[in-house]
Scaffold this motif. Structure first.
Motif: not given
Length: 369
Positions: A142-150, A299-302
Motif C-alpha cells: 500500500w505504501n508503494d502504491l501511494a508513493c510513500g518512502d520505500r 504517507t509511510t507513517l500513516a
C-alpha cells in the motif's frame, strides 16, 4: 527527488508517468474479484480448507505462506538499502511510529472491540489480537502504491517487527487479562510465546527482506544499477500483484463458508475495523503533516500505523483457540476489511498529496484519481 504516481507492479515509477497504470487504477476491482473467487471456492469446493490447512508454516497454510513471500519480494527488491541511514536518523518518524503502533493502536482496538462487541467475547478477543499484531507485510505494497518512502517503510516495518517479538505476548496478557480485570470486564487468556512471534516475523518478513537485499546487492554488482532498475525490477514487479491476489483468494477460501453463512457477525466486526483503520491512518497522516514531514514520509507513517500483521493474528488465534474458533474468524475478517479500506486510502493519499504537498510534486506528474 519526488516520486511519480505509482506503477508498483508493471514498471519502475518514472517522472513522466502522469496517471495510475491500468493495473493500479483497477486494483480494487482485482482485489474484489479475488475475494469473491475465494469466498466461492470456500463454499463450492468440498474439503478445500482441509487441503489448504494440510501443510502449515508457523500456523499459516503453506500455499498462503508462499503467496505472502511472492507478494513481498518485489517491493523489498526495490528498496534502496544504501539510503536507510537517512531514515534511521529521522528520530521524529521513528518515535512517532512506535507511539502510534504500540500505544495508540492496541488501545484504540481494545476500546472499539469492547464498545461494539461486548456481547461477543470470541470476536472481541480476535479483534484485540488483530490490533496487537502490527504491520510487517501488505503495508509495504500500500505504501508503494501511494508513493510513500520505500526505505522508510522498510525501516519502520523492521522496527515494528523487533518490538513485536518483544512486546506482543506482554501486551496480549495486559489487554486480554489485566486491563479487563481493572475495568471489571470479562477476561480472556492468550498463551503465545516470544518464539512463536519471532518465527512468524523471520518467515514472513525475514525471508523476502533478505532476498530483496541480496538481489539488489548482487544485481547492481553484476549488471549495474541501470540494468537492475530498468530491466530486472520491471520483470519481477508484476509478481507482487500476483502474489497478493493469490494470497487473498486462498485466505478467503479458508473461511468462505463461515463468512457467507454468518453475514451479520461479519458486519458487526466490520464496524470497529473500519473505524480502526480510518482513525489510525488519519492520525498518522495528520501527525506527519503537523511535524513537517515530506509527503512520502507522512504517507509511510500513516500506512504503517494503519496496517496490521494479519498473518500473525490468524496464526496466534488458530494456535491458541483453534482453526474453527470465533477468534480465528475475526482474524480472517480483519483483511476482508483492511484490504479494500487501505486500497481506498491509497487514492486518498494521492489526492491529499496534490492538495497539501503540491510543492513537492512537479505539475506534469500530479495524480487526479
Amino acid at each position: 527527488m519526488s516520486r511519480a504516481t505509482p506503477t508498483a507492479r508493471n514498471q519502475v515509477a518514472s517522472p513522466s508517468t502522469a496517471h495510475l497504470s491500468t493495473t493500479d487504477k483497477y486494483l480494487p476491482v482485482w482485489i474484489g474479484a479475488a475475494m469473491l473467487v475465494g469466498l466461492l471456492l470456500g463454499r463450492l469446493v468440498p474439503g478445500l480448507d482441509d487441503w489448504l490447512g494440510a501443510v502449515e508454516v508457523d500456523g499459516v497454510s503453506l500455499p498462503i505462506a508462499l503467496g505472502l513471500l511472492v507478494m513481498m519480494y518485489p517491493v523489498l527488491a526495490k528498496v534502496r538499502y544504501d539510503r536507510l541511514d537517512t531514515v534511521v536518523a529521522d528520530r521524529r518518524m521513528l518515535v512517532s511510529s512506535l507511539v502510534l503502533n504500540w500505544l495508540v493502536g492496541p488501545a484504540l482496538m481494545f476500546a472499539l472491540a469492547w464498545i461494539f462487541l461486548a456481547d461477543l467475547p470470541e470476536y472481541r478477543t480476535g479483534l484485540i489480537i488483530v490490533g496487537l499484531a502490527r504491520c510487517i507485510a501488505m503495508v509495504i505494497i500500500w505504501n508503494d502504491l501511494a508513493c510513500g518512502d520505500r526505505e522508510a517503510a522498510a525501516v519502520l516495518v523492521a522496527l515494528n517487527s523487533v518490538f513485536q517479538v518483544v512486546a506482543f505476548a506482554g501486551l496480549g496478557w495486559f489487554y486480554l487479562s489485566v486491563l479487563p480485570g481493572w475495568l471489571g470486564l470479562d477476561q480472556a487468556a492468550l498463551d503465545v510465546s516470544a518464539w512463536q512471534i519471532a518465527k512468524s516475523v523471520l518467515i514472513f518478513l525475514g525471508i523476502p527482506l533478505l532476498a530483496g537485499f541480496l538481489s539488489r546487492v548482487w544485481g547492481e554488482r553484476a549488471k549495474g544499477r541501470a540494468w537492475y532498475e530498468e530491466r530486472f525490477l520491471p520483470a519481477v514487479s508484476p509478481w507482487a500483484l500476483r502474489g497478493l491476489l493469490f494470497t487473498i483468494v486462498l485466505l478467503f477460501a479458508l473461511q468462505g463458508d463461515r463468512i457467507t453463512s454468518q453475514p451479520l457477525d461479519v458486519a458487526r466486526m466490520a464496524v470497529p475495523l473500519l473505524l480502526y483503520f480510518a482513525l489510525m491512518w488519519g492520525a498518522g497522516f495528520a501527525l506527519g503533516k503537523i511535524l513537517g514531514m515530506s509527503y512520502a514520509r507522512t504517507t509511510t507513517l500513516a500506512f504503517t500505523a494503519a496496517g496490521n500483521n494479519f498473518e500473525l493474528a490468524i496464526a496466534v488465534a488458530i494456535a491458541t483457540f483453534g482453526v474453527t474458533s470465533g477468534q480465528a474468524l475475526a482474524g480472517v475478517v480483519g483483511p476482508l476489511i483492511e484490504v479494500p479500506v487501505l486500497v481506498g486510502l491509497v487514492y486518498v493519499s494521492l489526492a491529499l498529496r496534490d492538495r497539501f504537498f503540491s510543492s513537492e510534486v512537479p505539475a506534469d506528474v500530479r495524480t487526479h484519481p
